[in-house]
Design a protein around this motif. Structure first.
Motif, PDB file in Angstrom:
ATOM      1  N   SER A 184       0.816  -1.217   0.000  1.00 24.63           N
ATOM      2  CA  SER A 184       0.000   0.000   0.000  1.00 24.63           C
ATOM      3  C   SER A 184       0.852   1.271   0.000  1.00 24.63           C
ATOM      4  O   SER A 184       0.324   2.357  -0.210  1.00 24.63           O
ATOM      5  CB  SER A 184      -0.922   0.014   1.217  1.00 24.63           C
ATOM      6  N   ALA A 185       2.148   1.145   0.249  1.00 20.36           N
ATOM      7  CA  ALA A 185       3.080   2.274   0.249  1.00 20.36           C
ATOM      8  C   ALA A 185       2.728   3.337   1.286  1.00 20.36           C
ATOM      9  O   ALA A 185       3.015   4.515   1.104  1.00 20.36           O
ATOM     10  CB  ALA A 185       3.194   2.889  -1.140  1.00 20.36           C
ATOM     11  N   GLY A 186       2.144   2.932   2.400  1.00 18.31           N
ATOM     12  CA  GLY A 186       1.863   3.856   3.490  1.00 18.31           C
ATOM     13  C   GLY A 186       3.125   4.165   4.269  1.00 18.31           C
ATOM     14  O   GLY A 186       4.177   3.568   4.052  1.00 18.31           O
ATOM     15  N   THR A 187       3.033   5.123   5.175  1.00 16.61           N
ATOM     16  CA  THR A 187       4.191   5.474   5.982  1.00 16.61           C
ATOM     17  C   THR A 187       4.463   4.373   7.002  1.00 16.61           C
ATOM     18  O   THR A 187       3.560   3.647   7.407  1.00 16.61           O
ATOM     19  CB  THR A 187       3.969   6.800   6.721  1.00 16.61           C
ATOM     20  N   PRO A 188       5.713   4.232   7.456  1.00 17.09           N
ATOM     21  CA  PRO A 188       6.037   3.216   8.453  1.00 17.09           C
ATOM     22  C   PRO A 188       5.408   3.553   9.806  1.00 17.09           C
ATOM     23  O   PRO A 188       4.956   4.680  10.004  1.00 17.09           O
ATOM     24  CB  PRO A 188       7.562   3.247   8.521  1.00 17.09           C
ATOM     25  N   PRO A 189       5.390   2.579  10.722  1.00 16.95           N
ATOM     26  CA  PRO A 189       4.775   2.817  12.037  1.00 16.95           C
ATOM     27  C   PRO A 189       5.333   4.077  12.691  1.00 16.95           C
ATOM     28  O   PRO A 189       6.491   4.412  12.476  1.00 16.95           O
ATOM     29  CB  PRO A 189       5.139   1.572  12.828  1.00 16.95           C
TER      30      PRO A 189
ATOM     31  N   SER B 213      -2.082   5.893   5.694  1.00 17.84           N
ATOM     32  CA  SER B 213      -1.869   6.812   4.574  1.00 17.84           C
ATOM     33  C   SER B 213      -1.712   6.093   3.229  1.00 17.84           C
ATOM     34  O   SER B 213      -1.670   6.744   2.202  1.00 17.84           O
ATOM     35  CB  SER B 213      -0.624   7.664   4.828  1.00 17.84           C
ATOM     36  N   GLY B 214      -1.608   4.789   3.222  1.00 16.23           N
ATOM     37  CA  GLY B 214      -1.399   4.060   1.973  1.00 16.23           C
ATOM     38  C   GLY B 214      -2.690   3.754   1.245  1.00 16.23           C
ATOM     39  O   GLY B 214      -3.790   3.966   1.758  1.00 16.23           O
ATOM     40  N   ASN B 215      -2.557   3.274   0.015  1.00 16.08           N
ATOM     41  CA  ASN B 215      -3.708   2.786  -0.731  1.00 16.08           C
ATOM     42  C   ASN B 215      -3.235   1.693  -1.675  1.00 16.08           C
ATOM     43  O   ASN B 215      -2.068   1.635  -2.055  1.00 16.08           O
ATOM     44  CB  ASN B 215      -4.429   3.914  -1.474  1.00 16.08           C
ATOM     45  N   TYR B 216      -4.133   0.811  -2.016  1.00 15.32           N
ATOM     46  CA  TYR B 216      -3.826  -0.292  -2.921  1.00 15.32           C
ATOM     47  C   TYR B 216      -4.260   0.076  -4.325  1.00 15.32           C
ATOM     48  O   TYR B 216      -5.322   0.662  -4.523  1.00 15.32           O
ATOM     49  CB  TYR B 216      -4.557  -1.565  -2.491  1.00 15.32           C
TER      50      TYR B 216
ATOM     51  N   THR C 164      -8.338  -7.254   5.848  1.00 15.69           N
ATOM     52  CA  THR C 164      -9.067  -6.074   5.415  1.00 15.69           C
ATOM     53  C   THR C 164      -9.713  -6.337   4.048  1.00 15.69           C
ATOM     54  O   THR C 164      -9.157  -7.064   3.234  1.00 15.69           O
ATOM     55  CB  THR C 164      -8.127  -4.844   5.347  1.00 15.69           C
ATOM     56  N   LEU C 165     -10.877  -5.771   3.836  1.00 13.97           N
ATOM     57  CA  LEU C 165     -11.592  -5.897   2.563  1.00 13.97           C
ATOM     58  C   LEU C 165     -11.932  -4.516   2.028  1.00 13.97           C
ATOM     59  O   LEU C 165     -12.333  -3.635   2.782  1.00 13.97           O
ATOM     60  CB  LEU C 165     -12.899  -6.682   2.734  1.00 13.97           C
ATOM     61  N   SER C 166     -11.784  -4.338   0.735  1.00 11.49           N
ATOM     62  CA  SER C 166     -12.195  -3.083   0.108  1.00 11.49           C
ATOM     63  C   SER C 166     -13.709  -3.083  -0.077  1.00 11.49           C
ATOM     64  O   SER C 166     -14.379  -4.093   0.119  1.00 11.49           O
ATOM     65  CB  SER C 166     -11.525  -2.938  -1.262  1.00 11.49           C
ATOM     66  N   ASP C 167     -14.219  -1.945  -0.507  1.00  9.30           N
ATOM     67  CA  ASP C 167     -15.595  -1.913  -0.983  1.00  9.30           C
ATOM     68  C   ASP C 167     -15.654  -2.769  -2.245  1.00  9.30           C
ATOM     69  O   ASP C 167     -14.636  -3.012  -2.895  1.00  9.30           O
ATOM     70  CB  ASP C 167     -16.026  -0.486  -1.329  1.00  9.30           C
ATOM     71  N   GLY C 168     -16.832  -3.208  -2.595  1.00  9.85           N
ATOM     72  CA  GLY C 168     -16.995  -3.978  -3.829  1.00  9.85           C
ATOM     73  C   GLY C 168     -16.890  -3.067  -5.043  1.00  9.85           C
ATOM     74  O   GLY C 168     -17.126  -1.866  -4.970  1.00  9.85           O
ATOM     75  N   LEU C 169     -16.508  -3.648  -6.154  1.00 13.45           N
ATOM     76  CA  LEU C 169     -16.381  -2.908  -7.407  1.00 13.45           C
ATOM     77  C   LEU C 169     -16.987  -3.751  -8.531  1.00 13.45           C
ATOM     78  O   LEU C 169     -16.769  -4.950  -8.588  1.00 13.45           O
ATOM     79  CB  LEU C 169     -14.908  -2.627  -7.724  1.00 13.45           C
ATOM     80  N   GLU C 170     -17.757  -3.109  -9.374  1.00 14.03           N
ATOM     81  CA  GLU C 170     -18.293  -3.778 -10.555  1.00 14.03           C
ATOM     82  C   GLU C 170     -17.881  -2.963 -11.777  1.00 14.03           C
ATOM     83  O   GLU C 170     -17.981  -1.746 -11.787  1.00 14.03           O
ATOM     84  CB  GLU C 170     -19.819  -3.855 -10.492  1.00 14.03           C
ATOM     85  N   TYR C 171     -17.379  -3.668 -12.786  1.00 13.27           N
ATOM     86  CA  TYR C 171     -17.020  -3.003 -14.036  1.00 13.27           C
ATOM     87  C   TYR C 171     -17.317  -3.918 -15.203  1.00 13.27           C
ATOM     88  O   TYR C 171     -17.500  -5.126 -15.044  1.00 13.27           O
ATOM     89  CB  TYR C 171     -15.556  -2.557 -14.039  1.00 13.27           C
TER      90      TYR C 171
END
Length: 82
Positions: free
Chosen positions: A13-18, A23-26, A71-78
């Motif tokens: 996710s490239a978030g900041t370390p502890p 702050s990260g996102n996938y 952890t689970l993201s919200d669902g996505l439909e495309y």
């Protein structure tokens, strides 16, 4: 989640370390995933134009001990484009 469950290569996710501040996102390139560019053997229907895909990202949060680190993201439909 319904079958078939398909996994990509690990994604950071490239978030900041502890200390963790969330702050990260996938991010994932679904075109690369569908064509096998991220590993595995994806289902052929992921490349068929007009196919509706429902997906959800499933990950691990190392900021929490097992078994509360999933952890689970919200669902996505495309719809697969041309």
């Amino acid at each position: 989640m319904n079958t078939p469950v398909r996994r990509s290569t690990p994604i950071n996710s490239a978030g900041t370390p502890p200390p963790n501040n969330c702050s990260g996102n996938y991010q994932i390139d679904m075109n690369a995933f569908a064509s096998g560019g991220l590993g595995g053997t994806p289902q052929a229907y992921l490349l068929v134009p007009g196919t509706t895909i429902d997906c959800q990202m499933w990950g691990r949060d190392n900021g929490f001990p097992f078994p509360n680190n999933s952890t689970l993201s919200d669902g996505l439909e495309y719809v697969v484009g041309l």
